[in-house]
Design a protein around this motif. Sequence first.
Motif, PDB file in Angstrom:
ATOM      1  N   GLN A 116       0.830  -1.196   0.000  1.00  0.00           N
ATOM      2  CA  GLN A 116       0.000   0.000   0.000  1.00  0.00           C
ATOM      3  C   GLN A 116       0.872   1.258   0.000  1.00  0.00           C
ATOM      4  N   ASN A 117       0.588   2.157  -0.951  1.00  0.00           N
ATOM      5  CA  ASN A 117       1.389   3.370  -1.086  1.00  0.00           C
ATOM      6  C   ASN A 117       1.421   4.197   0.186  1.00  0.00           C
ATOM      7  N   LEU A 118       0.368   4.101   0.984  1.00  0.00           N
ATOM      8  CA  LEU A 118       0.263   4.947   2.168  1.00  0.00           C
ATOM      9  C   LEU A 118       1.457   4.773   3.098  1.00  0.00           C
ATOM     10  N   SER A 119       1.954   3.552   3.257  1.00  0.00           N
ATOM     11  CA  SER A 119       3.086   3.340   4.165  1.00  0.00           C
ATOM     12  C   SER A 119       4.314   4.124   3.699  1.00  0.00           C
ATOM     13  N   LYS A 120       4.567   4.171   2.393  1.00  0.00           N
ATOM     14  CA  LYS A 120       5.724   4.911   1.875  1.00  0.00           C
ATOM     15  C   LYS A 120       5.511   6.417   1.994  1.00  0.00           C
ATOM     16  N   ILE A 121       4.276   6.864   1.715  1.00  0.00           N
ATOM     17  CA  ILE A 121       3.972   8.289   1.812  1.00  0.00           C
ATOM     18  C   ILE A 121       4.203   8.793   3.230  1.00  0.00           C
ATOM     19  N   LEU A 122       3.754   8.026   4.210  1.00  0.00           N
ATOM     20  CA  LEU A 122       3.884   8.448   5.604  1.00  0.00           C
ATOM     21  C   LEU A 122       5.345   8.481   6.049  1.00  0.00           C
ATOM     22  N   VAL A 123       6.121   7.477   5.686  1.00  0.00           N
ATOM     23  CA  VAL A 123       7.541   7.447   6.076  1.00  0.00           C
ATOM     24  C   VAL A 123       8.285   8.638   5.478  1.00  0.00           C
ATOM     25  N   LEU A 124       8.122   8.861   4.190  1.00  0.00           N
ATOM     26  CA  LEU A 124       8.849   9.953   3.533  1.00  0.00           C
ATOM     27  C   LEU A 124       8.377  11.316   4.032  1.00  0.00           C
ATOM     28  N   GLY A 125       7.079  11.462   4.279  1.00  0.00           N
ATOM     29  CA  GLY A 125       6.571  12.733   4.792  1.00  0.00           C
ATOM     30  C   GLY A 125       7.124  13.058   6.162  1.00  0.00           C
ATOM     31  N   VAL A 126       7.183  12.055   7.036  1.00  0.00           N
ATOM     32  CA  VAL A 126       7.710  12.270   8.387  1.00  0.00           C
ATOM     33  C   VAL A 126       9.188  12.655   8.333  1.00  0.00           C
ATOM     34  N   LEU A 127       9.977  12.001   7.487  1.00  0.00           N
ATOM     35  CA  LEU A 127      11.398  12.337   7.374  1.00  0.00           C
ATOM     36  C   LEU A 127      11.589  13.772   6.874  1.00  0.00           C
ATOM     37  N   ALA A 128      10.798  14.170   5.879  1.00  0.00           N
ATOM     38  CA  ALA A 128      10.916  15.529   5.346  1.00  0.00           C
ATOM     39  C   ALA A 128      10.521  16.564   6.390  1.00  0.00           C
ATOM     40  N   ALA A 129       9.454  16.290   7.131  1.00  0.00           N
ATOM     41  CA  ALA A 129       9.011  17.221   8.177  1.00  0.00           C
ATOM     42  C   ALA A 129      10.085  17.379   9.250  1.00  0.00           C
ATOM     43  N   LYS A 130      10.711  16.285   9.628  1.00  0.00           N
ATOM     44  CA  LYS A 130      11.790  16.333  10.624  1.00  0.00           C
ATOM     45  C   LYS A 130      12.957  17.185  10.123  1.00  0.00           C
ATOM     46  N   ALA A 131      13.343  16.991   8.858  1.00  0.00           N
ATOM     47  CA  ALA A 131      14.473  17.746   8.299  1.00  0.00           C
ATOM     48  C   ALA A 131      14.183  19.242   8.294  1.00  0.00           C
ATOM     49  N   LEU A 132      12.980  19.627   7.851  1.00  0.00           N
ATOM     50  CA  LEU A 132      12.649  21.054   7.809  1.00  0.00           C
ATOM     51  C   LEU A 132      12.545  21.625   9.216  1.00  0.00           C
ATOM     52  N   ARG A 133      11.927  20.876  10.117  1.00  0.00           N
ATOM     53  CA  ARG A 133      11.782  21.360  11.490  1.00  0.00           C
ATOM     54  C   ARG A 133      13.143  21.618  12.122  1.00  0.00           C
ATOM     55  N   ASP A 134      14.081  20.706  11.930  1.00  0.00           N
ATOM     56  CA  ASP A 134      15.401  20.877  12.523  1.00  0.00           C
ATOM     57  C   ASP A 134      16.162  22.037  11.892  1.00  0.00           C
ATOM     58  N   HIS A 135      16.018  22.204  10.576  1.00  0.00           N
ATOM     59  CA  HIS A 135      16.706  23.333   9.926  1.00  0.00           C
ATOM     60  C   HIS A 135      16.193  24.654  10.481  1.00  0.00           C
ATOM     61  N   VAL A 136      14.880  24.788  10.595  1.00  0.00           N
ATOM     62  CA  VAL A 136      14.307  26.046  11.085  1.00  0.00           C
ATOM     63  C   VAL A 136      14.672  26.273  12.548  1.00  0.00           C
ATOM     64  N   HIS A 167      12.963  -8.178   2.835  1.00  0.00           N
ATOM     65  CA  HIS A 167      14.074  -7.700   2.003  1.00  0.00           C
ATOM     66  C   HIS A 167      13.568  -6.816   0.864  1.00  0.00           C
ATOM     67  N   ALA A 168      12.494  -7.238   0.220  1.00  0.00           N
ATOM     68  CA  ALA A 168      11.939  -6.441  -0.877  1.00  0.00           C
ATOM     69  C   ALA A 168      11.398  -5.105  -0.369  1.00  0.00           C
ATOM     70  N   TYR A 169      10.776  -5.118   0.816  1.00  0.00           N
ATOM     71  CA  TYR A 169      10.238  -3.884   1.398  1.00  0.00           C
ATOM     72  C   TYR A 169      11.354  -2.889   1.677  1.00  0.00           C
ATOM     73  N   ALA A 170      12.448  -3.367   2.248  1.00  0.00           N
ATOM     74  CA  ALA A 170      13.591  -2.483   2.512  1.00  0.00           C
ATOM     75  C   ALA A 170      14.170  -1.934   1.214  1.00  0.00           C
ATOM     76  N   ALA A 171      14.274  -2.801   0.201  1.00  0.00           N
ATOM     77  CA  ALA A 171      14.882  -2.385  -1.058  1.00  0.00           C
ATOM     78  C   ALA A 171      14.064  -1.335  -1.793  1.00  0.00           C
ATOM     79  N   GLU A 172      12.747  -1.306  -1.577  1.00  0.00           N
ATOM     80  CA  GLU A 172      11.935  -0.268  -2.204  1.00  0.00           C
ATOM     81  C   GLU A 172      12.380   1.117  -1.762  1.00  0.00           C
ATOM     82  N   PHE A 173      12.735   1.260  -0.495  1.00  0.00           N
ATOM     83  CA  PHE A 173      13.159   2.555   0.030  1.00  0.00           C
ATOM     84  C   PHE A 173      14.601   2.888  -0.363  1.00  0.00           C
TER      85      PHE A 173
END
Length: 425
Positions: A116-136, A167-173
Amino acid sequence: MSTDTIHLTGGIDVGNGYVKGVIRNENTAAVDEVDLPSAVIATPRQSPKVPLDDQTAAEVMADTDLDFYNRLDASLTTPLIGDSDRRIFGRSALSVRGSKFTEFEVHDGHGSKADQNLSKILVLGVLAAKALRDHVREHGALPDHELRVKARLGLALPISEFVARRHAYAAEFTGILGSADPTVHLVTIKNFSTPVSVRIEILDVQVIAEGASAQYAIGDKGEPLAEALLADLRSREPGVLEGVTAADLVAVKNTIGIDVGEGTVNFPVFTDGRFNPEAASTLDMGYGTVLANAMDRLDEADLRFTSRKQLADFLQSTPSALQRGRHQRAQALVEPDIKYLVEAIGQSFDEVLAASGESTEAVYVYGGGSGPIKDLLYPALLAIAGDVPVLYLDASYSRHLNREGLYIAARAVAEQESGGRGAAA
């Protein structure tokens, strides 16, 4: 370590109900604990109707409740997702009009979370939010350039999917399989007047079985948690485990976990201190199944919820004086389905207990769905377990155990790669 690149290490437990995460910035040692509903809403508008003023970025990111993760507004360009739609995340998604609301399916026969695409969307969104929050937080303003992130993660899959899909799940990321170059994920954050681009490369993903990661966290917490568990157990059953100390409990090597989630209940089994996938199992229903089944009754009672996730968030919150009556009515209409879930969990537990044999020393119950069903589930488990002690952890902290176990796994790899530099947070 390059200071131009933000290095993140995180354990992100993408549950059917909520995303729970612990993410550390290795550049600044800043750690965020993330908690947001596993939901997004897509909208045809390419930008917010009223974006936040750029000058408010420092105030928004300083919020001690980490509310930005539940306000994230972003589009993604990545091989993992077939579109670049703008999406609103978390609690904001529960009250915004859009073209498509997405949550995980929890009915019988629902597809793999890995697919399900949702799992990838949530992981990537959280990482991006963390990066921007820390920069600011570090610079006091939005960046005038693209942010670059390199991340190491611990993620989880249900036990039934773990062996075949990890293994396949990890490799997608990471993009390591079938490509000489790592996969690049671009997240464009649109909350502010000026969009911010975050380029993410995921260097490593440790995939752990759901429930098993929670058991690792229980072991890592050691005697303080064991002492609290024993005190709680003895307050309800005086004289139980007479003479057993916290150190004795920490030394236990043969356990069964019951991890009650929103879409699944996982039963991780540890034999001689090692995860035993042959004895472990997954029940493909959870507390979210109860909520989904109750939606029609709620609608007939003029209690209108647009999604299972909105209902879950309403029941989990403390109602105001004006909401108290609706809250009680909603709880009463959900309760009839709880007994069916408890029966199914009891049957699965009985089978797992029989498979693990007489060596089982303790049973741990935890997970975000364990709290609302405790009154019925706990006595049912005690009856099945016999003289094997059942330790029912409080859901206020037990729902976070998986994320902490995943973080432990990700940190271990990060420390190996850095030769031990950077002590654990």
